[in-house]
Every structure is written in C-alpha cells, then in structure tokens.
Design an enzyme around this catalytic site. Structure first.
Site, PDB file in Angstrom:
ATOM      1  N   LYS A 163     -54.374  13.291  57.788  1.00 16.07           N
ATOM      2  CA  LYS A 163     -54.820  12.640  59.026  1.00 16.07           C
ATOM      3  C   LYS A 163     -55.439  13.681  59.962  1.00 16.07           C
ATOM      4  O   LYS A 163     -54.818  14.699  60.278  1.00 16.07           O
ATOM      5  CB  LYS A 163     -53.641  12.002  59.743  1.00 16.07           C
ATOM      6  CG  LYS A 163     -53.316  10.596  59.283  1.00 16.07           C
ATOM      7  CD  LYS A 163     -52.196  10.069  60.144  1.00 16.07           C
ATOM      8  CE  LYS A 163     -52.027   8.583  60.017  1.00 16.07           C
ATOM      9  NZ  LYS A 163     -50.922   8.110  60.872  1.00 16.07           N
TER      10      LYS A 163
HETATM   11  C1  E4P Z   1     -50.318   4.871  61.956  1.00 16.80           C
HETATM   12  O1  E4P Z   1     -51.013   5.446  61.159  1.00 16.80           O
HETATM   13  C2  E4P Z   1     -50.114   5.344  63.324  1.00 16.80           C
HETATM   14  O2  E4P Z   1     -49.845   6.710  63.353  1.00 16.80           O
HETATM   15  C3  E4P Z   1     -49.024   4.608  64.023  1.00 16.80           C
HETATM   16  O3  E4P Z   1     -49.021   3.256  63.631  1.00 16.80           O
HETATM   17  C4  E4P Z   1     -49.117   4.747  65.537  1.00 16.80           C
HETATM   18  O4  E4P Z   1     -48.182   3.906  66.113  1.00 16.80           O
HETATM   19  P1  E4P Z   1     -47.758   3.973  67.648  1.00 16.80           P
HETATM   20  O5  E4P Z   1     -48.892   3.447  68.457  1.00 16.80           O
HETATM   21  O6  E4P Z   1     -46.557   3.101  67.709  1.00 16.80           O
HETATM   22  O7  E4P Z   1     -47.475   5.398  67.971  1.00 16.80           O
END
Ligand code: E4P
Length: 230
Positions: free
Chosen positions: A89
């Site tokens: 990522k």
């Molecule tokens: C997924 O890839 C994201 O990192 C995650 O769903 C972010 O979620 P949040 O908005 O609850 O931090």
C-alpha cells in the site's frame, strides 16, 4: 465481486478463512496497531508473513510506514519479498499533498514488478489517476467519504465507469466500512472488492429471525423424536 477482511488479527483471519468467505486481507499501520502489532518492522514482518501464509494464494496488503520516496521503495521491495501474495500500500499522496507517491507507485509496478494498492483515496478522480499510474488496486475509503458529507456510492459508480471505459486493470477496493449495509451497497455500486472489518462480517451472517427460525426447527425436531418414543 469479493470480500476482503480488514484486520491484522490472526484469529479473525483464520476464522473467516475456515468459513471460505474471504478472498484477501487488508491492513494499514493503524489496523496493525489496534491488532496488537507493536515493536516496529520486525513485528510487522512476523504478522504479515503469518497472515500471508494463512490466506495464500489470496492477496495481503501491507502499507509502507514512511513517506520518504527512496524509503518507500526500499520498504516496498522488502515487504513484497516476504511472500508472493503480498502487495504494497502506497498512500495517494503525502500528508501535505506531496506528489512523489504517484511516481513511487508507477515505478514499483512498472520497474520492480511489485503490486501496488494505492490507498487513502477519497474520490473517483483519485481512483482514475491511481489506475492510470498502474496500481493493481485503488482503495477508496467509503466510510470516510460519507463522514465528510459526500455520498461514497456516487464516487464508486463514477470510478467504476471510468475504469471500465478505459479498460484499466486496477480493481476498486472500497474500505472504511462503518455499517453492515455498506457491503452489498458498495459492491452493487461497482466496487470489485469491499474490505470489511470482522465485527461487520459477523453481523452480516447472524440475523435475529434466522436464530428464531433455527430454534423452531430444533424444538420441532425434539418434539417429533419425543412422539416417536411415546
Ligand atoms: C482499507 O484498506 C483501509 O485501510 C481501511 O478500511 C480504512 O478504514 P478506516 O477508515 O476505518 O480507518
């Protein structure tokens, strides 16, 4: 269409893998922290390898922990080397809107053959540009978009239309789930994948009326057996 699990907890990954429901796992530094992964890079490596092995050949996303371009590239190479099914990522830009992240993502995909999940995306236009840069996944944060007062369903629809129209290979992952209804709603809107937190995935399965119905079956089966004995 697929469901990924948004967690760093081994027990949750194991539980939903055993059920055959999930097709991948996503993490980020905040999720890992909440999942008890403390202790820096060694701890991230250990947990990532554990999860990657549990779910292979399904993909695991692991996020870089820096916004310094050379370090992002180094970390990405290292993370991708931990297991074949790990993708990396890279946030859509830095905390001050730094644009180097796009160049990093493009380089990782095109030069180093590392699958990139471009993350922290809040709009269809960011999805399109991430896909054009060559990212394998673009992660739109549905719950956060809604929290800003916009309807993420519209962003998902627009993103899917432009990606399909231009025949871009990127898959749209919609994350940041907040409610059970998000999952089907976002898949229906055009998400290729919705990544769901364990509590909501469990909530999708258990329904009060199903409980009542199952109890009725069990009670009637017992009554039928008692009649046979009488
Ligand atoms: C997924 O890839 C994201 O990192 C995650 O769903 C972010 O979620 P949040 O908005 O609850 O931090």
């Amino acid at each position: 269409m697929a469901i990924f699990l948004d967690t760093g907890r081994i027990e949750d990954v194991q539980k939903f893998m055993n059920m055959g429901i999930i097709r991948g796992v996503t993490t980020n530094p905040s999720i890992l922290l909440k999942s008890g992964v403390t202790g820096g890079p060694a701890a991230i490596k250990k947990r990532s390898i554990e999860i990657a092995n549990l779910i292979k050949p399904y993909p695991l996303s692991v996020e870089v922990t820096t916004n310094d371009p050379p370090q992002m590239i180094e970390q990405a190479k290292e993370f991708a080397g931990w297991a074949e099914n790990i993708n990396v990522k890279i946030t859509v830009h830095g905390p001050q809107g730094e644009l180097d992240n796009f160049e990093v993502a493009h380089l990782l995909e095109k030069k180093f053959d590392i699958r990139v999940n471009m993350t922290a995306i809040m709009s269809a236009q960011q999805c399109l540009l991430g896909a054009l840069a060559g990212a394998t996944y673009v992660s739109l944060f549905g719950g956060r978009v809604n929290n800003m007062g916009y309807n993420c369903v519209e962003e998902i629809r627009k993103a899917r239309i432009v990606l399909d129209d231009q025949q871009l290979k990127a898959k749209i992952i919609v994350g940041s789930t907040r409610e059970i209804l998000n999952v089907i709603e976002w898949l229906e809107a055009g998400a290729h994948i919705v990544t769901v937190v364990p509590e909501l995935l469990q909530g999708m399965i258990v329904h009060p009326y199903s409980k009542e119905t199952v109890q009725m079956f069990l009670d009637d089966a017992r009554k039928a057996e008692e009649k046979l004995k009488a």
